[in-house]
Design a protein around this motif. Structure first.
Motif, PDB file in Angstrom:
ATOM      1  N   SER A   9      46.411  10.613  -9.217  1.00 27.66           N
ATOM      2  CA  SER A   9      45.300  10.698  -9.189  1.00 27.66           C
ATOM      3  C   SER A   9      44.594  10.033  -7.627  1.00 27.66           C
ATOM      4  O   SER A   9      43.633  10.631  -7.124  1.00 27.66           O
ATOM      5  CB  SER A   9      44.180  10.068 -10.071  1.00 27.66           C
ATOM      6  OG  SER A   9      44.988  10.634 -11.593  1.00 27.66           O
ATOM      7  N   LEU A  36      52.328   6.596 -13.043  1.00 26.45           N
ATOM      8  CA  LEU A  36      52.599   7.586 -12.104  1.00 26.45           C
ATOM      9  C   LEU A  36      51.425   8.524 -11.992  1.00 26.45           C
ATOM     10  O   LEU A  36      51.234   9.012 -10.957  1.00 26.45           O
ATOM     11  CB  LEU A  36      54.109   8.468 -12.632  1.00 26.45           C
ATOM     12  CG  LEU A  36      54.604   9.158 -11.746  1.00 26.45           C
ATOM     13  CD1 LEU A  36      55.489   8.354 -10.681  1.00 26.45           C
ATOM     14  CD2 LEU A  36      55.956   9.976 -12.463  1.00 26.45           C
ATOM     15  N   CYS A  37      50.882   8.759 -13.016  1.00 21.64           N
ATOM     16  CA  CYS A  37      49.520   9.718 -12.929  1.00 21.64           C
ATOM     17  C   CYS A  37      48.550   9.055 -12.329  1.00 21.64           C
ATOM     18  O   CYS A  37      47.853   9.873 -11.691  1.00 21.64           O
ATOM     19  CB  CYS A  37      49.225  10.192 -14.691  1.00 21.64           C
ATOM     20  SG  CYS A  37      50.498  11.001 -15.385  1.00 21.64           S
ATOM     21  N   TRP A  38      48.426   7.712 -12.363  1.00 20.96           N
ATOM     22  CA  TRP A  38      47.302   7.144 -11.617  1.00 20.96           C
ATOM     23  C   TRP A  38      47.650   7.347 -10.143  1.00 20.96           C
ATOM     24  O   TRP A  38      46.496   7.661  -9.427  1.00 20.96           O
ATOM     25  CB  TRP A  38      47.294   5.568 -12.201  1.00 20.96           C
ATOM     26  CG  TRP A  38      46.207   4.822 -11.419  1.00 20.96           C
ATOM     27  CD1 TRP A  38      44.974   4.607 -12.005  1.00 20.96           C
ATOM     28  CD2 TRP A  38      46.309   3.993 -10.315  1.00 20.96           C
ATOM     29  NE1 TRP A  38      44.296   3.829 -11.249  1.00 20.96           N
ATOM     30  CE2 TRP A  38      45.126   3.518 -10.138  1.00 20.96           C
ATOM     31  CE3 TRP A  38      47.357   3.741  -9.416  1.00 20.96           C
ATOM     32  CZ2 TRP A  38      44.814   2.541  -8.979  1.00 20.96           C
ATOM     33  CZ3 TRP A  38      47.059   2.970  -8.460  1.00 20.96           C
ATOM     34  CH2 TRP A  38      45.781   2.348  -8.208  1.00 20.96           C
TER      35      TRP A  38
END
Lengths: 316, 325
Positions: free
Chosen positions: B34, B29-31
């Motif tokens: 980004s 999710l964080c990737w």
């Protein structure tokens, strides 16, 4: 030798006198210039208060803007519109910014993607706010106008009517959605950069202790790192809210303006900043005074978010 | 901050040792977030580029050198606005740089007790927080009357002076380049002050002490040691402030008079790229939209270039001051 002795000669004393005098003059000049900046700020605050206060009544938050040349009225719809659009922007930018910050600080601090994200965030802070408006116009306003024109060109009939109804109810066109989307791009870099700083500020020992107790990385981030960083992250969010609330350029051709209460997020929406812009150029005194009152409300809102950011959430 | 990031990798690398943990859902999710952040900038450039393509094909480089903007006749040239953006920003810089630098020096020296310095610092930070439209409104009621008074005097005084005669060519108007530049100067003051101050504070105390020990006065130290050492940072501040001034829209649109004519006089109405966009986008249609997109692309290219340059200088500065320590 002559150099070291010149203080004791008449000429040397004279030179030292000039140097000391020059020093004093520059001291005065520098202090004077620095205090000079107080004048514009004092002038702005004074005028906003003096011209804005007389119209600041409860009614101004509940009534609609008066037509050109008319007296009375308020800007309730503009206050609501500003909150709506800042809310939409926050709903887009906050998750994106915080999750990106988690990635670049927790998961892959030195990867190429992370460095690119940091660089892009820096660049985004430098992009003029009006460009965000142009982008939102291209992405959200234009396609809908194009679609409506295309559908209107179809053969008459129930099929066209339904298609037209679907197309006109899409979340786009000149709308609060478009304005909020434009503002979200403005907010993203502020939230991202402050969130990264917030995560950087979390003590290394916490992470080590968490790992030492056998927590997984997700558990460490979710239960230890993020909770500790929340106050600092909130500071960034409040700062970005303060900035977005005052922005006009991204809204003038995405959300436009409206004289009425918005029935949905899908139609042109009023905002405080656009109201100030529109009313300030009208030749009517009442409208100009209303622009000052709107400025006062806006400055109060912005100051509240700034002070909240600085005081309430700053525990470290 | 640099020390923090220096020690950072070790612990993370321990966590991300290959084979130790597979990426969890949250990491993915964080990737994605980004990548989305990076994609936003790319999407902006692509989208605006794509929308301006018809105009680029139609007008080419003549768009940049064209002096007339007449939508009714499908004639589009942005030279007046390009010049307006450049000139108004440079004039603003001319006002703001000496003022901002003085404040930065004032804040980093001990002329007056700390509480007073903090008041000045707070003031400058407040200036940064005031919305652009409020500056515009204030400009209409305060700066315009001032320029109205002084403009006539300037035009009359410099009528027969060679270069200044053109710069202050009359008849003086109150909605003019000068009005916009003065307000712009105020708006970029916080940027210049903050970054220059950081550069001055970062100068190692040993350099200052060395200078004093050699018998230099305070200002000899400032001009001979502090300013030269902080120079790259001050240059960065100037460049970043220039970028900000070029993109500033609302206050300028409210004050500059929004003329389409090419003029070299500071006392006449002008226009900038940003103010043109602000004024015309709402009612534009057809090729006019594409032409405006082309103008937006130019503005974006201009500010991005200036900002990247400023950022590079700033990075160079930080590396250099790290070396001194």
């Amino acid at each position: 030798m002559a150099d070291t002795e010149h203080f004791f000669t008449a000429a040397g004393a004279h030179r030292a006198g000039i140097r000391s005098f020059g020093n004093k003059v520059l001291n005065v000049v520098c202090v004077a210039l620095a205090l000079l900046t107080l004048i514009p700020l004092v002038s702005i605050v004074f005028l906003v208060l003096k011209n804005g206060l007389p119209l600041l009544t409860p009614a101004i938050f509940t009534e609609l803007p008066p037509a050109a040349g008319q007296a009375g009225g308020g800007f309730g719809n503009a206050v609501v519109g500003t909150f709506q659009m800042v809310g939409i922007a926050l709903a887009i930018a906050a998750p994106l910014g915080i999750l990106s910050a988690v990635y670049i600080n927790e998961y892959a601090p030195t990867s190429r993607l992370s460095n690119t994200v940091r660089f892009v965030a820096k660049l985004l802070t430098g992009i003029p706010s009006i460009i965000c408006g142009v982008f939102a116009y291209a992405v959200i306003v234009l396609p809908k106008t194009g679609l409506i024109e295309a559908v209107q060109g179809w053969r008459e009939g129930w099929f066209r009517d339904i298609a037209l109804w679907i197309v006109t109810s899409l979340p786009s066109g000149f709308s609060a959605w478009a304005g909020g989307f434009a503002l979200s791009i403005l907010m993203l870099p502020t939230i991202l950069i402050t969130a990264e700083q917030a995560l950087l500020g979390v003590s290394k020992a916490y992470r080590e202790a968490s790992y030492g107790l056998g927590a997984t990385r997700f558990q460490t981030i979710w239960r230890i790192v993020l909770p500790d960083a929340v106050p600092a992250i909130m500071t960034g969010i409040m700062l970005s809210v303060a900035r977005a609330a005052g922005e006009t350029a991204p809204l003038i051709f995405t959300a436009l303006f409206s004289q009425f209460w918005a029935q949905s997020l899908n139609e042109p929406t009023a905002s405080l900043s656009v109201l100030i812009y529109n009313f300030s150029t009208l030749p009517y005194e009442h409208q100009q005074n209303m622009a000052w009152t709107a400025s006062l409300v806006l400055v109060i809102l912005v100051t509240i978010s700034n002070v909240t950011a600085q005081v309430v959430f700053r525990k470290r | 901050m640099s020390t923090l990031s220096d020690e950072k990798p070790a612990i993370y690398r321990a966590g991300s040792r290959p084979g130790r943990r597979s990426p969890d859902l949250f990491q993915v999710l964080c990737w994605v977030a980004s990548v989305a952040t990076v994609a936003t900038l790319a999407w902006m450039i692509l989208q605006i580029g794509q929308q301006s393509w018809p105009a680029i094909k139609e007008f080419g480089l003549g768009f940049i050198t064209g002096e007339r903007w007449i939508p009714n006749r499908d004639q589009y040239g942005v030279l007046p606005f390009l010049l307006g953006t450049t000139i108004s920003s440079l004039i603003a810089l001319l006002f703001a740089l000496p003022l901002g630098l003085s404040i930065a020096i004032f804040l980093s020296e001990d002329f007056l007790p700390l509480p007073i310095r903090q008041v000045v610092r707070f003031t400058v930070e407040m200036l940064a927080a005031i919305p652009s439209v409020v500056y515009g409104l204030w400009g209409i009621f305060v700066v315009i009357p001032l320029v109205q008074q002084w403009g006539k005097w300037l035009a009359k005084t410099f009528e027969d002076v060679p270069v200044l005669g053109v710069v202050f060519d009359g008849p003086a108007r109150s909605n003019s380049m000068l009005t916009a530049s003065i307000v712009l100067a105020l708006m970029i003051l916080p940027t210049i002050t903050a970054i220059s101050r950081n550069a001055l504070v970062a100068v190692p105390a040993t350099l200052r002490e060395g200078s004093y020990a050699l018998g230099a006065t305070r200002w000899e130290t400032i001009f001979g040691v502090l300013l030269p050492t902080a120079a790259p940072g001050i240059v960065a501040a100037t460049i970043l402030a220039l970028g900000r001034a070029m993109g500033e829209t609302m206050a300028v649109a409210m004050l500059i008079g929004n003329s389409d004519r090419l003029t070299w006089s500071l006392l006449k109405p002008a226009g900038t790229l940003a103010s043109k966009l602000a004024n015309e986008f709402g009612e534009a249609s057809g090729i006019q939209v594409n032409a405006l997109m082309y103008a937006a692309l130019l503005l974006m290219g201009l500010t991005l270039t200036v900002n990247i340059l400023g950022e590079l200088v700033l990075r160079y500065t930080q590396r250099k001051t790290a070396g001194i320590r």
